[in-house]
Design an enzyme around this catalytic site. Structure first.
Site, PDB file in Angstrom:
ATOM      1  N   CYS A  41      39.660  40.459  35.559  1.00 30.29           N
ATOM      2  CA  CYS A  41      39.082  40.253  36.888  1.00 30.29           C
ATOM      3  C   CYS A  41      39.004  38.766  37.206  1.00 30.29           C
ATOM      4  CB  CYS A  41      37.692  40.880  36.955  1.00 30.29           C
ATOM      5  SG  CYS A  41      36.832  40.584  38.519  1.00 30.29           S
ATOM      6  N   TYR A  72      44.090  43.620  48.172  1.00 29.75           N
ATOM      7  CA  TYR A  72      43.369  44.007  46.972  1.00 29.75           C
ATOM      8  C   TYR A  72      43.528  45.503  46.713  1.00 29.75           C
ATOM      9  CZ  TYR A  72      39.439  44.666  43.768  1.00 29.75           C
ATOM     10  OH  TYR A  72      38.658  44.994  42.690  1.00 29.75           O
ATOM     11  N   GLU A  84      45.821  40.160  38.845  1.00 30.52           N
ATOM     12  CA  GLU A  84      44.793  39.291  39.415  1.00 30.52           C
ATOM     13  C   GLU A  84      44.896  37.937  38.710  1.00 30.52           C
ATOM     14  OE1 GLU A  84      40.853  40.749  39.757  1.00 30.52           O
ATOM     15  OE2 GLU A  84      41.458  42.712  40.528  1.00 30.52           O
ATOM     16  N   ASP A 119      37.871  47.096  32.486  1.00 33.36           N
ATOM     17  CA  ASP A 119      38.809  47.046  33.613  1.00 33.36           C
ATOM     18  C   ASP A 119      40.188  47.463  33.125  1.00 33.36           C
ATOM     19  OD1 ASP A 119      36.838  46.059  35.353  1.00 33.36           O
ATOM     20  OD2 ASP A 119      37.215  43.998  34.713  1.00 33.36           O
ATOM     21  N   TYR A 124      45.128  43.886  35.446  1.00 41.93           N
ATOM     22  CA  TYR A 124      44.205  43.159  34.571  1.00 41.93           C
ATOM     23  C   TYR A 124      44.889  42.628  33.315  1.00 41.93           C
ATOM     24  CZ  TYR A 124      40.746  45.395  37.557  1.00 41.93           C
ATOM     25  OH  TYR A 124      40.015  45.818  38.642  1.00 41.93           O
ATOM     26  N   CYS A 190      30.979  39.870  35.934  1.00 46.34           N
ATOM     27  CA  CYS A 190      31.810  38.937  35.163  1.00 46.34           C
ATOM     28  C   CYS A 190      31.864  39.425  33.723  1.00 46.34           C
ATOM     29  CB  CYS A 190      31.236  37.523  35.219  1.00 46.34           C
ATOM     30  SG  CYS A 190      32.145  36.331  34.185  1.00 46.34           S
ATOM     31  N   CYS A 199      40.502  28.513  19.531  1.00 51.28           N
ATOM     32  CA  CYS A 199      41.912  28.197  19.644  1.00 51.28           C
ATOM     33  C   CYS A 199      42.105  26.700  19.456  1.00 51.28           C
ATOM     34  CB  CYS A 199      42.447  28.628  21.016  1.00 51.28           C
ATOM     35  SG  CYS A 199      44.159  28.151  21.326  1.00 51.28           S
TER      36      CYS A 199
END
Length: 206
Positions: A41, A72, A84, A119, A124, A190, A199
């Protein structure tokens, strides 16, 4: 450009990013480079990136599909092929593609294929779209090294696509109400944040 959209407080949203105070459509100050990332998202992704040092502008939209002028609702069908995506405009004298890619890998799960958390759907999926040769090399390098980190932790293989902008197609800006969504709705949905794996910042060696 005036989007003419009013948010919940009645404030009209315009072309100017409410946090970064730069235009969503440009032109942007020089020097600048552009990188596109998809990691679920786009609301949470954009907020992560507008907070990074050296970022000039962020905007959300749809990339990697076949359908012109997608909405959308179109993208949510999974039929357009778009993901997205967040567009990041940054000053390469203040940050680097490597720094931005480190943020990308650490703040979502790149092993989930066509989903991110709850999601689900191809919109996604995880994707990096580069606009420079340096970005391409750093993206491929970091995918390899971070993949080893995840494998050592027993995680599956990385499914992130790495594409040139020419291969990914046109970036279509999302509807006004999606732009800087979590600025206007700070308690909105979120699912992004540090996922527990560090990383190493990718760097090119001479």
């Amino acid at each position: 450009m005036d989007f003419g959209f009013q948010n919940d407080t009645g404030t009209t949203l315009t072309d100017i990013h409410p946090v970064l105070q730069t235009s969503l459509t440009g032109p942007w100050p020089l020097p600048h480079e552009v990188l596109y990332v998809a990691m679920g998202c786009f609301w949470g992704v954009e907020r992560i990136y507008w907070s990074q040092p050296g970022v000039i502008n962020t905007a959300v939209g749809y990339l990697g599909g076949r359908w012109p002028h997608p909405t959308y609702e179109d993208v949510c069908t999974g039929q357009t092929g778009h993901a997205e995506t967040t567009r990041i405009v940054y000053d390469p004298t203040r940050t680097s593609a490597g720094d931005l890619l480190k943020v990308f890998w650490e703040n979502h799960d790149p092993t989930q294929g066509e989903r991110q958390g709850n999601d689900r759907g191809s919109q996604y999926r995880s994707m990096i779209v580069y606009t420079t040769e340096e970005q391409r090399q750093l993206a491929e390098q970091s995918r390899q090294t971070f993949g080893k980190t995840l494998a050592q932790a027993g995680r599956g293989p990385i499914t992130t696509e790495i594409l040139s902008l020419a291969a990914a197609g046109e970036f279509w800006l999302a509807e006004p109400y999606h732009q800087a969504y979590l600025f206007h709705h700070p308690h909105g949905y979120c699912n992004h944040g540090f996922k527990g794996f560090v990383c190493e910042t990718p760097r090119l060696t001479n």
